[in-house]
Write an enzyme that holds these catalytic residues in place. Structure first.
Site, PDB file in Angstrom:
ATOM      1  N   GLU A  67      -0.168  -9.639  -2.012  1.00 48.09           N
ATOM      2  CA  GLU A  67      -1.552 -10.124  -2.126  1.00 48.09           C
ATOM      3  C   GLU A  67      -2.005 -10.105  -3.588  1.00 48.09           C
ATOM      4  O   GLU A  67      -2.655 -11.044  -4.068  1.00 48.09           O
ATOM      5  CB  GLU A  67      -2.479  -9.270  -1.254  1.00 48.09           C
ATOM      6  CG  GLU A  67      -2.216  -9.510   0.234  1.00 48.09           C
ATOM      7  CD  GLU A  67      -3.104  -8.694   1.150  1.00 48.09           C
ATOM      8  OE1 GLU A  67      -3.057  -7.450   1.040  1.00 48.09           O
ATOM      9  OE2 GLU A  67      -3.840  -9.289   1.957  1.00 48.09           O
TER      10      GLU A  67
ATOM     11  N   ALA B  13       0.840  -1.207   0.000  1.00 46.75           N
ATOM     12  CA  ALA B  13       0.000   0.000   0.000  1.00 46.75           C
ATOM     13  C   ALA B  13       0.868   1.248   0.000  1.00 46.75           C
ATOM     14  O   ALA B  13       1.961   1.243   0.581  1.00 46.75           O
ATOM     15  CB  ALA B  13      -0.883  -0.006   1.241  1.00 46.75           C
TER      16      ALA B  13
ATOM     17  N   GLU C 281       2.870  -5.890   7.089  1.00 45.05           N
ATOM     18  CA  GLU C 281       1.731  -5.198   7.720  1.00 45.05           C
ATOM     19  C   GLU C 281       1.885  -5.079   9.230  1.00 45.05           C
ATOM     20  O   GLU C 281       1.560  -4.064   9.839  1.00 45.05           O
ATOM     21  CB  GLU C 281       0.419  -5.940   7.407  1.00 45.05           C
ATOM     22  CG  GLU C 281      -0.187  -5.617   6.049  1.00 45.05           C
ATOM     23  CD  GLU C 281       0.412  -6.437   4.917  1.00 45.05           C
ATOM     24  OE1 GLU C 281       1.481  -7.049   5.100  1.00 45.05           O
ATOM     25  OE2 GLU C 281      -0.198  -6.459   3.837  1.00 45.05           O
TER      26      GLU C 281
HETATM   27  C1  LIG Z   1      -6.233   1.786  -2.431  1.00 46.38           C
HETATM   28  C2  LIG Z   1      -6.027   0.886  -1.288  1.00 46.38           C
HETATM   29  C3  LIG Z   1      -4.712   0.224  -1.291  1.00 46.38           C
HETATM   30  C4  LIG Z   1      -4.668  -0.762  -0.200  1.00 46.38           C
HETATM   31  C5  LIG Z   1      -3.734  -1.873  -0.554  1.00 46.38           C
HETATM   32  C6  LIG Z   1      -3.910  -3.038   0.396  1.00 46.38           C
HETATM   33  C7  LIG Z   1      -3.239  -2.816   1.692  1.00 46.38           C
HETATM   34  C8  LIG Z   1      -2.142  -3.440   2.001  1.00 46.38           C
HETATM   35  C9  LIG Z   1      -1.401  -3.157   3.255  1.00 46.38           C
HETATM   36  C10 LIG Z   1       0.066  -3.042   2.980  1.00 46.38           C
HETATM   37  O1  LIG Z   1       0.546  -3.244   1.898  1.00 46.38           O
HETATM   38  S1  LIG Z   1       0.975  -2.602   4.318  1.00 46.38           S
HETATM   39  C11 LIG Z   1       2.625  -2.668   3.699  1.00 46.38           C
HETATM   40  C12 LIG Z   1       3.048  -1.369   3.151  1.00 46.38           C
HETATM   41  N1  LIG Z   1       4.442  -1.442   2.735  1.00 46.38           N
HETATM   42  C13 LIG Z   1       5.452  -1.293   3.598  1.00 46.38           C
HETATM   43  O2  LIG Z   1       5.276  -1.180   4.789  1.00 46.38           O
HETATM   44  C14 LIG Z   1       6.839  -1.236   3.023  1.00 46.38           C
HETATM   45  C15 LIG Z   1       7.599  -0.125   3.683  1.00 46.38           C
HETATM   46  N2  LIG Z   1       8.863   0.134   2.992  1.00 46.38           N
HETATM   47  C16 LIG Z   1       9.971  -0.600   3.221  1.00 46.38           C
HETATM   48  O3  LIG Z   1      10.029  -1.566   3.941  1.00 46.38           O
HETATM   49  C17 LIG Z   1      11.207  -0.139   2.509  1.00 46.38           C
HETATM   50  O4  LIG Z   1      11.074   1.222   2.195  1.00 46.38           O
HETATM   51  C18 LIG Z   1      11.459  -0.921   1.194  1.00 46.38           C
HETATM   52  C19 LIG Z   1      10.255  -0.910   0.262  1.00 46.38           C
HETATM   53  C20 LIG Z   1      11.861  -2.355   1.551  1.00 46.38           C
HETATM   54  C21 LIG Z   1      12.637  -0.260   0.439  1.00 46.38           C
HETATM   55  O5  LIG Z   1      13.717  -0.143   1.320  1.00 46.38           O
HETATM   56  P1  LIG Z   1      15.042   0.620   0.848  1.00 46.38           P
HETATM   57  O6  LIG Z   1      15.973   0.610   2.011  1.00 46.38           O
HETATM   58  O7  LIG Z   1      15.523   0.063  -0.431  1.00 46.38           O
HETATM   59  O8  LIG Z   1      14.589   2.105   0.510  1.00 46.38           O
HETATM   60  P2  LIG Z   1      13.872   3.205   1.420  1.00 46.38           P
HETATM   61  O9  LIG Z   1      14.796   4.353   1.522  1.00 46.38           O
HETATM   62  O10 LIG Z   1      13.339   2.632   2.677  1.00 46.38           O
HETATM   63  O11 LIG Z   1      12.616   3.595   0.496  1.00 46.38           O
HETATM   64  C22 LIG Z   1      12.829   4.143  -0.798  1.00 46.38           C
HETATM   65  C23 LIG Z   1      11.731   5.138  -1.072  1.00 46.38           C
HETATM   66  O12 LIG Z   1      10.515   4.411  -1.189  1.00 46.38           O
HETATM   67  C24 LIG Z   1       9.526   5.000  -0.332  1.00 46.38           C
HETATM   68  N3  LIG Z   1       8.589   3.947   0.079  1.00 46.38           N
HETATM   69  C25 LIG Z   1       8.901   2.733   0.569  1.00 46.38           C
HETATM   70  N4  LIG Z   1       7.795   2.021   0.798  1.00 46.38           N
HETATM   71  C26 LIG Z   1       6.763   2.805   0.453  1.00 46.38           C
HETATM   72  C27 LIG Z   1       5.343   2.613   0.467  1.00 46.38           C
HETATM   73  N5  LIG Z   1       4.790   1.465   0.869  1.00 46.38           N
HETATM   74  N6  LIG Z   1       4.564   3.615   0.048  1.00 46.38           N
HETATM   75  C28 LIG Z   1       5.109   4.774  -0.386  1.00 46.38           C
HETATM   76  N7  LIG Z   1       6.445   5.012  -0.435  1.00 46.38           N
HETATM   77  C29 LIG Z   1       7.246   4.039  -0.003  1.00 46.38           C
HETATM   78  C30 LIG Z   1      10.327   5.537   0.825  1.00 46.38           C
HETATM   79  O13 LIG Z   1       9.582   6.511   1.513  1.00 46.38           O
HETATM   80  C31 LIG Z   1      11.521   6.123   0.071  1.00 46.38           C
HETATM   81  O14 LIG Z   1      11.095   7.346  -0.510  1.00 46.38           O
HETATM   82  P3  LIG Z   1      12.078   8.612  -0.603  1.00 46.38           P
HETATM   83  O15 LIG Z   1      11.245   9.661  -1.263  1.00 46.38           O
HETATM   84  O16 LIG Z   1      13.235   8.138  -1.429  1.00 46.38           O
HETATM   85  O17 LIG Z   1      12.443   8.921   0.805  1.00 46.38           O
END
Ligand SMILES: CCCCCC/C=C/CC(=O)SCCNC(=O)CCNC(=O)[C@H](O)C(C)(C)COP(=O)(O)OP(=O)(O)OC[C@H]1O[C@@H](n2cnc3c(N)ncnc32)[C@H](O)[C@@H]1OP(=O)(O)O
Length: 237
Positions: free
Chosen positions: A104, A61, A124
């Site tokens: 998912e 998400a 999550e």
């Molecule tokens: C319309 C309804 C939709 C609902 C969908 C259904 C719901 C599902 C629930 C979920 O999916 S909950 C899970 C959400 N995802 C996460 O929690 C992942 C969180 N992110 C990470 O663990 C890490 O960032 C990563 C993806 C493993 C990447 O790690 P890395 O060390 O390579 O880079 P970062 O510096 O941490 O991140 C890079 C960059 O990406 C942005 N970012 C990461 N994850 C997300 C995200 N889920 N959404 C938006 N942006 C994300 C992060 O903020 C960095 O951005 P920046 O601008 O470069 O700082």
């Protein structure tokens, strides 16, 4: 957004695009839904490939929207259901990451092909939520309840290799998984929709012992989950 491309050889490609990690925002979810609709209703499309842009499948998400919305007018679970209901085979091409809602979405597909360096997981729990878009049903059906609970409760990311061994991924490649998925989709697009439907129905039927389908999380599972995750409840911690 999600880009829809009609490929040669009766295939459709749906590509998630939302930099930097192709997270599922409401716009992306709408794009996937509309693209699926196009692919499903186009009689010349025989199989569908879903992938992410710029070398990454999807990190789940879009957590930037969590700050803005409390509820969403589009549900990823409904999209997963639509993929499963549809009679055309759908292949997920996984590069780099398939996390949370991204996993998912991939689990909803009929086949998953991943790059050897890819990782998958359900983070999550780190946000204090449960996978709510069919992950709690689809994962145990593939890997069994203990392994599914382990992944959901730990939130850990696992390698493509471990995912292959568990049965989450069908094939690992060292080349481009999108190209491989397109080739694979082309091969299986000959399968009749009736065959696919019968197979999906049989699998769903056989796995019904694992619980009711569709977004159902039993009270016992939730209680067990909170027992393990809420500090102080588990093991006297
Ligand atoms: C319309 C309804 C939709 C609902 C969908 C259904 C719901 C599902 C629930 C979920 O999916 S909950 C899970 C959400 N995802 C996460 O929690 C992942 C969180 N992110 C990470 O663990 C890490 O960032 C990563 C993806 C493993 C990447 O790690 P890395 O060390 O390579 O880079 P970062 O510096 O941490 O991140 C890079 C960059 O990406 C942005 N970012 C990461 N994850 C997300 C995200 N889920 N959404 C938006 N942006 C994300 C992060 O903020 C960095 O951005 P920046 O601008 O470069 O700082």
């Amino acid at each position: 957004m999600a880009e829809f491309t009609r490929l040669q050889n009766c295939l459709a490609l749906i590509r998630l695009r939302n930099p930097p990690v192709n997270a599922i925002s409401t716009t992306v979810a709408r794009g996937i839904k509309e693209s699926l609709q196009k692919a499903i209703t186009d009689d010349t499309v025989k199989a569908i490939v879903i992938c992410g842009a710029d070398g990454i499948f999807c990190a789940g998400a879009d957590i930037r929207e969590f700050k803005v919305h409390k509820t969403f007018d589009i549900q990823l679970g409904d999209i997963v259901d639509e993929i499963q209901r549809n009679k055309k085979p759908v292949v997920a091409a996984i590069q780099k990451l398939a996390l949370g809602g991204g996993l998912e979405l991939a689990l909803g597909c009929h086949y998953r092909i991943a790059h050897a360096e890819a990782q998958v997981g359900f983070p999550e729990v780190t946000l204090g939520i449960l996978p709510g878009a069919r992950g709690t049903q689809l994962l145990p059906r593939l890997v069994g309840v203990p392994a599914a609970l382990d992944l959901i409760i730990s939130g850990r990311h696992i390698s493509a290799n471990e995912a292959l061994k568990l049965g989450i991924i069908d094939k690992i490649v060292n080349s481009d998984p999108i190209e491989e998925s397109i080739k694979f989709a082309q091969r299986i697009s000959g399968q009749s929709s009736q065959e696919l439907q019968m197979t999906s129905d049989m699998v769903a039927d056989k796995s019904s012992a694992l619980g009711p389908p569709k977004g159902y999380t039993s009270k016992a599972t939730i209680e067990f989950f909170f027992y393990l995750t809420v500090p102080g409840l588990c093991c006297g911690m």
